[in-house]
Design a protein around this motif. Structure first.
Motif, PDB file in Angstrom:
ATOM      1  N   UNK A 105       0.799  -1.223   0.000  1.00 52.22           N
ATOM      2  CA  UNK A 105       0.000   0.000   0.000  1.00 52.22           C
ATOM      3  C   UNK A 105       0.830   1.271   0.000  1.00 52.22           C
ATOM      4  N   UNK A 106       1.887   1.302   0.816  1.00 51.76           N
ATOM      5  CA  UNK A 106       2.738   2.498   0.874  1.00 51.76           C
ATOM      6  C   UNK A 106       3.376   2.779  -0.474  1.00 51.76           C
ATOM      7  N   UNK A 107       3.871   1.733  -1.117  1.00 49.06           N
ATOM      8  CA  UNK A 107       4.526   1.892  -2.419  1.00 49.06           C
ATOM      9  C   UNK A 107       3.513   2.331  -3.479  1.00 49.06           C
TER      10      UNK A 107
ATOM     11  N   UNK B  31       1.389   6.565  -7.056  1.00 49.07           N
ATOM     12  CA  UNK B  31       0.255   7.353  -7.555  1.00 49.07           C
ATOM     13  C   UNK B  31       0.426   8.832  -7.200  1.00 49.07           C
ATOM     14  N   UNK B  32       1.028   9.139  -6.052  1.00 55.15           N
ATOM     15  CA  UNK B  32       1.291  10.535  -5.691  1.00 55.15           C
ATOM     16  C   UNK B  32       2.292  11.156  -6.657  1.00 55.15           C
ATOM     17  N   UNK B  33       3.307  10.384  -7.051  1.00 54.48           N
ATOM     18  CA  UNK B  33       4.296  10.883  -8.014  1.00 54.48           C
ATOM     19  C   UNK B  33       3.638  11.195  -9.355  1.00 54.48           C
TER      20      UNK B  33
ATOM     21  N   UNK C 243       3.215  14.858 -11.268  1.00 52.98           N
ATOM     22  CA  UNK C 243       3.621  15.128 -12.651  1.00 52.98           C
ATOM     23  C   UNK C 243       2.470  15.733 -13.448  1.00 52.98           C
ATOM     24  N   UNK C 244       1.270  15.216 -13.226  1.00 49.80           N
ATOM     25  CA  UNK C 244       0.100  15.725 -13.941  1.00 49.80           C
ATOM     26  C   UNK C 244      -0.190  17.162 -13.505  1.00 49.80           C
TER      27      UNK C 244
ATOM     28  N   UNK D 203       5.796  14.306 -19.083  1.00 44.87           N
ATOM     29  CA  UNK D 203       5.399  12.978 -18.600  1.00 44.87           C
ATOM     30  C   UNK D 203       4.003  12.998 -18.011  1.00 44.87           C
ATOM     31  N   UNK D 204       3.644  14.074 -17.307  1.00 45.80           N
ATOM     32  CA  UNK D 204       2.311  14.188 -16.734  1.00 45.80           C
ATOM     33  C   UNK D 204       1.237  14.257 -17.802  1.00 45.80           C
ATOM     34  N   UNK D 205       1.518  14.998 -18.880  1.00 39.75           N
ATOM     35  CA  UNK D 205       0.551  15.084 -19.980  1.00 39.75           C
ATOM     36  C   UNK D 205       0.380  13.729 -20.653  1.00 39.75           C
ATOM     37  N   UNK D 206       1.464  12.970 -20.783  1.00 35.12           N
ATOM     38  CA  UNK D 206       1.367  11.631 -21.379  1.00 35.12           C
ATOM     39  C   UNK D 206       0.531  10.710 -20.484  1.00 35.12           C
ATOM     40  N   UNK D 207       0.718  10.794 -19.169  1.00 37.45           N
ATOM     41  CA  UNK D 207      -0.087   9.994 -18.236  1.00 37.45           C
ATOM     42  C   UNK D 207      -1.563  10.361 -18.381  1.00 37.45           C
ATOM     43  N   UNK D 208      -1.852  11.664 -18.411  1.00 39.36           N
ATOM     44  CA  UNK D 208      -3.242  12.114 -18.502  1.00 39.36           C
ATOM     45  C   UNK D 208      -3.886  11.641 -19.797  1.00 39.36           C
TER      46      UNK D 208
END
Length: 133
Positions: free
Chosen positions: A68-70, A75-77, A81-82, A88-93
């Motif tokens: 859970x911690x990992x 997901x926080x990272x 980025x988003x 990278x954040x735009x690619x994730x989105x």
């Protein structure tokens, strides 16, 4: 099936392999954990005594980020980025590959099933395209 930190690990497998069922533990980390906990990595997970499990849990809690911690940290990272609007954040989105892979061909896992964009000519092709929707 021994239970380690709320996760059932397969008992009939060697300890080295059963530890890999915990999210965040791979082959190298599993061997490291066995050495730190002073456990024989070739013994079956079912053969572990209570004191062995306690040593294993102590090593996992003190030195490693797992489950859970990992997942929360990853997901926080990604959320960070988003929110900052990085490439990278735009690619994730957008749901596209993040690490520089080509997208002209392949990338089907990230992009999903093929969708034809443009004009479909001919009555048969048009009706087939409507049926596919």
């Amino acid at each position: 099936m021994p239970r380690v930190l709320g996760i059932d690990i397969p008992g009939r497998k060697k300890l080295e392999y059963s530890l890999r069922y915990i999210y965040g533990i791979g082959p190298t980390t599993a061997v490291e954990i066995c050495e730190k906990a002073k456990l024989d990595r070739n013994m079956k997970a079912d053969d572990m005594q209570d004191e062995d499990i306690q040593r294993l849990v102590a090593v996992l809690q003190s030195d490693y980020r797992i489950e859970g911690d990992l997942r929360r940290e990853i997901s926080a990272n990604i959320r960070r980025l988003i929110s900052i609007g990085s490439y990278r954040g735009r690619r994730h989105r957008a749901g596209l590959p993040v690490r520089g892979q080509r997208t002209k061909t392949n990338a089907r896992t990230r992009k999903g099933a093929k969708r034809t964009v443009g004009v479909v000519r001919g009555k048969e092709a048009r009706s087939a395209a409507k049926a596919a929707k």
